[in-house]
Enzyme design. Structure first.
Site, PDB file in Angstrom:
ATOM      1  N   LYS A  36      22.588  13.099  41.113  1.00  0.00           N
ATOM      2  CA  LYS A  36      21.875  12.825  42.381  1.00  0.00           C
ATOM      3  C   LYS A  36      22.741  13.064  43.612  1.00  0.00           C
ATOM      4  O   LYS A  36      22.234  13.485  44.641  1.00  0.00           O
ATOM      5  CB  LYS A  36      21.295  11.422  42.377  1.00  0.00           C
ATOM      6  CG  LYS A  36      22.305  10.307  42.475  1.00  0.00           C
ATOM      7  CD  LYS A  36      21.630   8.955  42.376  1.00  0.00           C
ATOM      8  CE  LYS A  36      22.655   7.853  42.535  1.00  0.00           C
ATOM      9  NZ  LYS A  36      22.250   6.596  41.926  1.00  0.00           N
ATOM     10  N   ARG A 131      18.641  -5.504  41.849  1.00  0.00           N
ATOM     11  CA  ARG A 131      17.950  -4.284  42.250  1.00  0.00           C
ATOM     12  C   ARG A 131      16.840  -4.113  41.215  1.00  0.00           C
ATOM     13  O   ARG A 131      16.091  -5.056  40.989  1.00  0.00           O
ATOM     14  CB  ARG A 131      18.915  -3.087  42.368  1.00  0.00           C
ATOM     15  CG  ARG A 131      18.362  -2.013  43.334  1.00  0.00           C
ATOM     16  CD  ARG A 131      19.266  -0.804  43.481  1.00  0.00           C
ATOM     17  NE  ARG A 131      19.272   0.038  42.296  1.00  0.00           N
ATOM     18  CZ  ARG A 131      19.926   1.191  42.204  1.00  0.00           C
ATOM     19  NH1 ARG A 131      20.637   1.632  43.221  1.00  0.00           N
ATOM     20  NH2 ARG A 131      19.886   1.904  41.100  1.00  0.00           N
TER      21      ARG A 131
HETATM   22  C1  LIG Z   1      23.108   6.269  40.992  1.00  0.00           C
HETATM   23  C2  LIG Z   1      22.790   5.659  39.701  1.00  0.00           C
HETATM   24  C3  LIG Z   1      23.679   5.804  38.632  1.00  0.00           C
HETATM   25  C4  LIG Z   1      25.018   6.486  38.783  1.00  0.00           C
HETATM   26  O1  LIG Z   1      25.866   5.660  39.530  1.00  0.00           O
HETATM   27  P1  LIG Z   1      27.389   6.087  39.832  1.00  0.00           P
HETATM   28  O2  LIG Z   1      27.958   4.909  40.523  1.00  0.00           O
HETATM   29  O3  LIG Z   1      27.302   7.296  40.693  1.00  0.00           O
HETATM   30  O4  LIG Z   1      28.028   6.370  38.531  1.00  0.00           O
HETATM   31  C5  LIG Z   1      23.308   5.266  37.410  1.00  0.00           C
HETATM   32  N1  LIG Z   1      22.133   4.635  37.242  1.00  0.00           N
HETATM   33  C6  LIG Z   1      21.250   4.471  38.237  1.00  0.00           C
HETATM   34  C7  LIG Z   1      19.976   3.766  37.972  1.00  0.00           C
HETATM   35  C8  LIG Z   1      21.548   4.977  39.498  1.00  0.00           C
HETATM   36  O5  LIG Z   1      20.683   4.810  40.496  1.00  0.00           O
END
Ligand SMILES: *Cc1c(COP(=O)(O)O)cnc(C)c1O
Length: 364
Positions: A36, A131
């Site tokens: 992302k 969250r």
């Molecule tokens: C962004 C996200 C991740 C990845 O998180 P990082 O801190 O970039 O490793 C994993 N799971 C969810 C649900 C996320 O939104």
């Protein structure tokens, strides 16, 4: 080359991903590579796959569509709960999605029927960070209904910590997730294939030698791209923290006073700054601003200090030497600066050409 630009070193990203994949394999955990922050870059996606991630995850279905149309072939997981209004796109483009709402899951089932596809469901559980997540006591009910819906397959459970509230993954909350997997199998006789323990914040726990229980997947983005763990943002041993750099161009370079002249009211962004008079300095303006990145998340090169930023200007002080007009400066980025730069249409993403590999090229 055009500026501003993100310079992306795929060899360093490969090394980071490969190192984490190998370290976690020793504890029975596979890696879902999270794209992302890379705006679904097909180059980065292909690099993660070469490095051995078991699949790719993204929070935006549009990024998954981008990767698929560029020919990236992988198991794709949508890692944000699908919008009700996007369930058809989700079923068409992602094999699995992370879910917390039964209304969405029902609609994914209908979308699966319309498309003649079976969609995988991972149920996210709330374990303290507040969250996304189903409250643990409500999980059995949602599992039960998911198992009954057509064109869906219940893949497993997961959780996400350290995002909203900074709650650290630890032996206790991870054991709770493992126990939920066991409880589901006992109650429903269903296999919980995926137990996705979290994100880059889980690395310290996973690699501490602790019992990882049933956790068999982590979704990793920031640690792969920026080489840092995310609880304290410390560099991870053996990883590159400079796989991606931001380059901006100098458009003004003058000796200027440090003290503004005239009556002081609000700035462009509503602040009322106070200046300390340090006499004259070498002040430099770069053609990049708050529109393009998060200036607070930039680390300048040696001898340069960031003084201020507005929409289109980054103002820095050069301590050692005068800087030429047209010169470029290279900054390291934190996650916030990276995400903003990746998504700005004014910032080019440039892969270092010598680090681009033909598809299928085996490295190391
Ligand atoms: C962004 C996200 C991740 C990845 O998180 P990082 O801190 O970039 O490793 C994993 N799971 C969810 C649900 C996320 O939104």
């Amino acid at each position: 080359m055009s500026a501003p630009r993100l310079e992306i070193d795929l060899d360093k990203i490969f090394h980071n991903a490969r190192t984490l994949v190998e370290r976690l394999a020793d504890c029975g955990i596979s890696v879902t590579g999270v794209t992302k922050a890379a705006l679904g870059s097909p180059d980065i996606a292909a690099t993660l796959l070469r490095a051995g991630v078991s699949g790719l995850g993204d929070s935006r279905i549009e990024n998954i569509e981008t990767m698929r149309s560029a020919g990236v072939s992988a198991p794709f997981t949508l890692i944000r709960s699908p919008m009700l209004s996007q369930t058809d796109e989700v079923v068409r483009n992602a094999g699995v999605s992370l879910n917390t709402e039964i209304d969405v899951i029902r609609e994914l089932s209908r979308a699966g029927q319309r498309a003649g596809r079976v969609h995988g469901i991972v149920l996210m559980v709330e374990l303290g960070d507040l969250r996304e997540g189903i409250m643990p006591e409500d999980l059995p009910k949602v599992v039960g209904e998911t198992l009954c819906l057509p064109n869906l397959v219940f893949k497993g459970i997961g959780c996400n910590l350290a995002c909203r509230s900074g709650v650290s993954p630890d032996a206790e909350n991870m054991a709770e997730l493992s126990a939920l997997a066991v409880a589901i199998e006992t109650e429903f006789g269903a296999t919980v294939e995926v137990v996705s323990g979290g994100n880059s914040a889980n690395l310290a726990w996973a690699l501490s030698g602790a019992d990882t229980g049933r956790i068999n997947d982590l979704r990793l983005g920031e640690s792969v791209l920026l080489g840092r763990e995310t609880l304290h943002r410390e560099p991870i041993d053996g990883l590159h923290t400079d796989a991606i750099a931001l380059v901006a161009e100098v458009i003004e370079s003058k000796s200027k006073p440090t003290q503004p002249r005239g009556e002081i009211a609000q700035t462009a962004f509503g602040e009322t700054p106070t200046a300390i008079d340090r006499g004259s300095i070498s002040q430099v303006i770069l053609a990049i601003g708050i529109q393009d990145t998060d200036p607070d998340g930039l680390s300048p090169p040696h001898g340069i200090e960031i003084l201020a930023a507005s929409s289109d200007h980054l103002i820095v002080e050069s301590r050692d030497a005068r800087v030429a007009i047209g010169a470029e400066m290279k900054f390291q980025l934190n996650y916030s600066a990276l995400v903003r730069a990746m998504t700005s249409p004014f910032v080019q993403n440039v892969v270092k050409p010598e680090t681009r590999r033909p598809a299928g090229f085996a490295q190391d």
